[in-house]
Design a protein around this motif. Structure first.
Motif, PDB file in Angstrom:
ATOM      1  N   HIS A  32     -54.463 -20.807 -67.375  1.00 29.90           N
ATOM      2  CA  HIS A  32     -55.729 -21.355 -66.869  1.00 29.90           C
ATOM      3  C   HIS A  32     -55.782 -21.232 -65.352  1.00 29.90           C
ATOM      4  O   HIS A  32     -54.782 -21.470 -64.662  1.00 29.90           O
TER       5      HIS A  32
ATOM      6  N   GLN B 215     -57.935 -31.572 -73.734  1.00 25.08           N
ATOM      7  CA  GLN B 215     -57.101 -32.472 -72.938  1.00 25.08           C
ATOM      8  C   GLN B 215     -57.803 -32.864 -71.637  1.00 25.08           C
ATOM      9  O   GLN B 215     -57.925 -34.050 -71.318  1.00 25.08           O
TER      10      GLN B 215
ATOM     11  N   LYS C 166     -58.510 -30.149 -88.744  1.00 23.38           N
ATOM     12  CA  LYS C 166     -58.242 -30.351 -90.150  1.00 23.38           C
ATOM     13  C   LYS C 166     -58.175 -31.863 -90.369  1.00 23.38           C
ATOM     14  O   LYS C 166     -57.554 -32.576 -89.588  1.00 23.38           O
ATOM     15  N   GLN C 167     -58.861 -32.336 -91.346  1.00 23.36           N
ATOM     16  CA  GLN C 167     -58.863 -33.712 -91.834  1.00 23.36           C
ATOM     17  C   GLN C 167     -59.777 -34.693 -91.088  1.00 23.36           C
ATOM     18  O   GLN C 167     -60.060 -35.762 -91.605  1.00 23.36           O
ATOM     19  N   HIS C 168     -60.217 -34.363 -89.881  1.00 22.09           N
ATOM     20  CA  HIS C 168     -61.115 -35.323 -89.234  1.00 22.09           C
ATOM     21  C   HIS C 168     -61.774 -34.727 -87.997  1.00 22.09           C
ATOM     22  O   HIS C 168     -61.260 -33.776 -87.421  1.00 22.09           O
TER      23      HIS C 168
ATOM     24  N   TRP D 226     -44.955 -31.639 -74.377  1.00 21.25           N
ATOM     25  CA  TRP D 226     -46.379 -31.485 -74.024  1.00 21.25           C
ATOM     26  C   TRP D 226     -46.680 -32.076 -72.661  1.00 21.25           C
ATOM     27  O   TRP D 226     -47.597 -31.612 -71.960  1.00 21.25           O
TER      28      TRP D 226
ATOM     29  N   MET E 140     -51.025 -30.383 -73.287  1.00 23.04           N
ATOM     30  CA  MET E 140     -51.125 -30.399 -74.746  1.00 23.04           C
ATOM     31  C   MET E 140     -51.596 -29.061 -75.318  1.00 23.04           C
ATOM     32  O   MET E 140     -51.072 -28.580 -76.327  1.00 23.04           O
ATOM     33  N   GLU E 141     -52.559 -28.431 -74.680  1.00 21.76           N
ATOM     34  CA  GLU E 141     -53.128 -27.227 -75.292  1.00 21.76           C
ATOM     35  C   GLU E 141     -52.156 -26.056 -75.247  1.00 21.76           C
ATOM     36  O   GLU E 141     -51.989 -25.333 -76.235  1.00 21.76           O
TER      37      GLU E 141
ATOM     38  N   SER F 160     -51.819 -38.010 -84.956  1.00 21.01           N
ATOM     39  CA  SER F 160     -53.139 -38.500 -84.595  1.00 21.01           C
ATOM     40  C   SER F 160     -53.494 -39.546 -85.644  1.00 21.01           C
ATOM     41  O   SER F 160     -52.652 -39.932 -86.451  1.00 21.01           O
ATOM     42  N   GLN F 161     -54.734 -39.984 -85.657  1.00 18.22           N
ATOM     43  CA  GLN F 161     -55.082 -41.079 -86.563  1.00 18.22           C
ATOM     44  C   GLN F 161     -55.024 -40.657 -88.030  1.00 18.22           C
ATOM     45  O   GLN F 161     -54.768 -41.471 -88.896  1.00 18.22           O
ATOM     46  N   ARG F 162     -55.231 -39.369 -88.307  1.00 14.62           N
ATOM     47  CA  ARG F 162     -55.332 -38.930 -89.697  1.00 14.62           C
ATOM     48  C   ARG F 162     -54.238 -37.958 -90.121  1.00 14.62           C
ATOM     49  O   ARG F 162     -54.117 -37.651 -91.297  1.00 14.62           O
ATOM     50  N   ALA F 163     -53.503 -37.396 -89.183  1.00 18.09           N
ATOM     51  CA  ALA F 163     -52.545 -36.356 -89.560  1.00 18.09           C
ATOM     52  C   ALA F 163     -51.539 -36.152 -88.436  1.00 18.09           C
ATOM     53  O   ALA F 163     -51.724 -36.667 -87.327  1.00 18.09           O
TER      54      ALA F 163
END
Lengths: 353, 310
Positions: free
Chosen positions: A93, A163, A212-214, B115, B120-121, B168-171
């Motif tokens: 970046h 982020q 995925k999932q949310h 991270w 993170m990315e 995360s909240q779901r996975a």
């Protein structure tokens, strides 16, 4: 001239066409070369891809051409990018810190406000390009109008990434909201200047907002940055141009579908089963929605047998497409990982009507 | 049997008298100076931290490894440079080891540390684009942690603890397959000496971790915390870990913060039904959030005491 556009229009109008239209994004050498009847030769690869759409599909949302594996370049923002054959990503970046981004965003807002997009020249260029493509596609439906939500443009167009967006959303919300409103104005102008309903009559809102999932954000956060208002405004602008609006997001958007419907969308794409989207439940809850995509490309098209592909394709056509409103295709894109035999099995089943 | 012994009996699945409570002062926790502070500063990894969110949580806002091209060249700092202060030495010396357990902490263990260094990315992307370099990079960080833990062992700690938010909240933030390929083997390396010495590995991960709770039990993790109630299938975690890995937390903080005392009582009883059987449960909130009404906290501990007897 084939009648694919008519099939798509019939399906979108809630009539069952002669066969369910095949609508997809092809990023697969074997499939493209098979349909095109010619190899990628590095000379006119776009024609090969267009030829594949003409011969193999009823519609598409993008014409992709292969890139050179490992090619690197610096984009307009200064990021170092790397290409693989069918994708590319940022290797480094240019903007790293919150301070870098704050300066860049401030300048971007000024740029957007000072120079409305598209200019008259850009508008003429876009319309001419659309016209050329319509002629080359020879009756294959194509989505020319592809506005983006502000959040999608920020994350993936201007490459702020999730982020840095999250940090600035927490630390400088006023700036982020000003940026969003500026982008929304720009996108709206683009629709007004370039959208027209002369072909398939469809627009697609690009807005990847889910994992995925949310979804990526809670509903409270979506509401806080005006996401559903943005979608509603795009839908309104497209509807005024006579276009039906398909909302595109990878990932599992199940929990926000009601809000998207309330905002005025007419359909959904690509219906990523592997992320958690249940197309059958979705159809039951919202039978009026046009479903675009839906055939699991993560597992079924990639790893299933041709028989399994055919069986699921038939089930979808029977259960989801009996009253039209189904443009069947892969649940994101036909990637290199899909064997040709499976995509042909899918096509065979669709063509049975 | 005092609270410490009851706690040890619980986490070893050896007939505790009651479900230990999260407010019992079991641990004396400390961490070497130099790795993490609740402050605006730059740590010795080169990560720049800024305190945000009502001055409670520092975030890694400057990443010393912004380019994937530099991944192979990254060098970890010297874990022996972390400082064991005279104040820590004094606190340890004055601790009654019959009453309390000493825990050496390492905030940001491996996944989190990686991270924080990369952003993170880039971190998520590197699993796909630079797998060989990621293996080497993660192993370097794991080695750093292993040396820190060895230093704690030299000080005769009872436990090591660390933060390592994976969910995360779901996975999970990465797929279980990717976790097993890149992360889990490094945990084995990190914890090897700690587990060989018979010490406690106290693993903190917020978010949804039920997909890999069994893996953590398989490699010998002693305690998993905070098992976030709304993020996890707690029946599944219990089933996958009972008899092998203790579970610490589980009481829904959203109910503690927003519910009535009756709601809290119902929730604590529900959680005890799921997590108490077979032992290995320490009853505690599933997050540390300021501002929980006292009446709800009192109801939490009261209900856990009343219904937590074995």
């Amino acid at each position: 001239m084939k009648n694919s556009t008519l099939l798509v229009q019939q399906a979108c109008a809630g009539k069952r066409p002669e066969h369910t239209p095949m609508f997809d994004l092809l990023l697969n050498d074997a499939v493209i070369e098979h349909f095109a009847g010619r190899p990628f030769d590095g000379i006119d690869d776009e024609e090969t891809s267009i030829c594949a759409l003409r011969n193999g599909l009823d519609g598409s949302r993008h014409i992709a051409v292969p890139d050179i594996d490992g090619r690197t370049w610096t984009d307009d923002q200064g990021n170092t990018r790397v290409a693989a054959r069918w994708t590319n990503w940022i290797q480094q970046h240019a903007l790293v810190t919150a301070e870098d981004w704050t300066h860049w965003i401030t300048a971007d807002i000024e740029r957007i406000e000072a120079q409305p997009w598209p200019t008259d020249a850009e508008k003429a260029q876009t319309l001419a390009k659309q016209q050329r493509l319509i002629e080359r596609l020879a009756g294959t439906a194509y989505i020319h109008c592809t506005p983006s939500t502000a959040i999608n443009d920020m994350l993936f167009g201007k490459m702020i990434g999730l982020q840095m967006f999250s940090y600035l959303w927490a630390d400088d919300r006023e700036l982020i909201l000003r940026w969003m409103r500026a982008i929304e104005g720009s996108q709206r102008r683009y629709i007004e200047q370039t959208a027209h309903a002369e072909t398939a009559g469809l627009a697609m809102i690009y807005s990847d907002v889910a994992f995925k999932q949310h979804p990526m954000f809670s509903k409270r956060t979506f509401n806080a940055f005006g996401f559903f208002d943005d979608v509603a405004s795009i839908c309104d602008a497209c509807h005024r141009k006579g276009l039906q609006v398909i909302f595109h997001s990878d990932g599992d958007i199940t929990t926000i579908v009601d809000d998207l419907v309330a905002a005025g969308i007419d359909g959904l794409n690509p219906l990523e089963k592997a992320a958690g989207v249940d197309v059958y439940a979705l159809h039951k809850a919202h039978p009026q929605l046009i479903l675009v995509g839906g055939v699991d490309v993560t597992h079924l098209l990639r790893e299933g047998t041709p028989e399994e592909v055919g069986k699921e394709t038939r089930r979808m056509i029977n259960e989801l497409g009996s009253e039209g409103r189904l443009l069947i295709g892969s649940s994101t894109e036909v990637s290199e990982l899909v064997p040709l035999r499976n995509y042909l099995a899918f096509q065979d089943e669709v063509m049975r009507g | 049997m005092n609270a410490r012994d009851n706690f040890l009996a619980a986490i070893r699945f050896q007939s505790p008298r009651y479900v230990p409570l999260g407010n019992e002062p079991i641990y004396l926790s400390f961490q070497f100076e130099g790795n993490f502070r609740m402050a605006n500063w730059m740590d010795h990894w080169g990560v720049r931290w800024e305190v945000g969110l009502a001055d409670t949580v520092p975030f890694p806002k400057g990443n010393p490894l912004p380019s994937l091209d530099q991944l192979a060249d990254f060098c970890t700092p010297d874990p022996n440079a972390l400082v064991f202060t005279p104040e820590m030495r004094e606190a340890l010396k004055n601790t009654d080891r019959g009453e309390r357990l000493i825990k050496g902490e390492l905030i940001y263990l491996l996944f989190e540390r990686a991270w924080a260094i990369m952003g993170m990315e880039n971190f998520l992307m590197a699993f796909a684009t630079h797998p060989a370099e990621m293996h080497a990079f993660l192993h370097q960080i794991a080695h750093y942690a292993r040396v820190v833990f060895d230093r704690y062992l030299e000080l005769d700690v009872d436990a090591i603890g660390f933060s390592e938010d994976l969910g995360s909240q779901r996975a999970l933030m990465i797929s279980p397959a990717m976790f097993r390929e890149f992360i889990l083997p490094e945990y084995v390396y990190c914890f090897e000496n700690v587990l060989r010495a018979g010490k406690i590995v106290h693993f903190h991960s917020c978010g949804c971790v039920h997909a890999v709770a069994k893996d953590l039990a398989d490699i010998g993790v002693t305690i998993l915390n905070p098992i976030q109630a709304r993020a996890n299938n707690l029946d599944r975690i219990k089933r996958d870990t009972v008899g092998r890995m203790a579970l610490h937390g589980g009481i829904d903080t959203a109910i503690l913060a927003n519910g009535t005392p009756d709601d809290v009582r119902t929730e604590v009883m529900r959680m005890l039904d799921i997590l108490k059987p077979g032992g290995g449960y320490i009853c505690a909130p599933d997050q540390e959030i300021p501002g929980i009404p006292d009446k709800n906290l009192r109801m939490l501990w009261k209900t856990a005491r009343e219904c937590g007897r074995y």
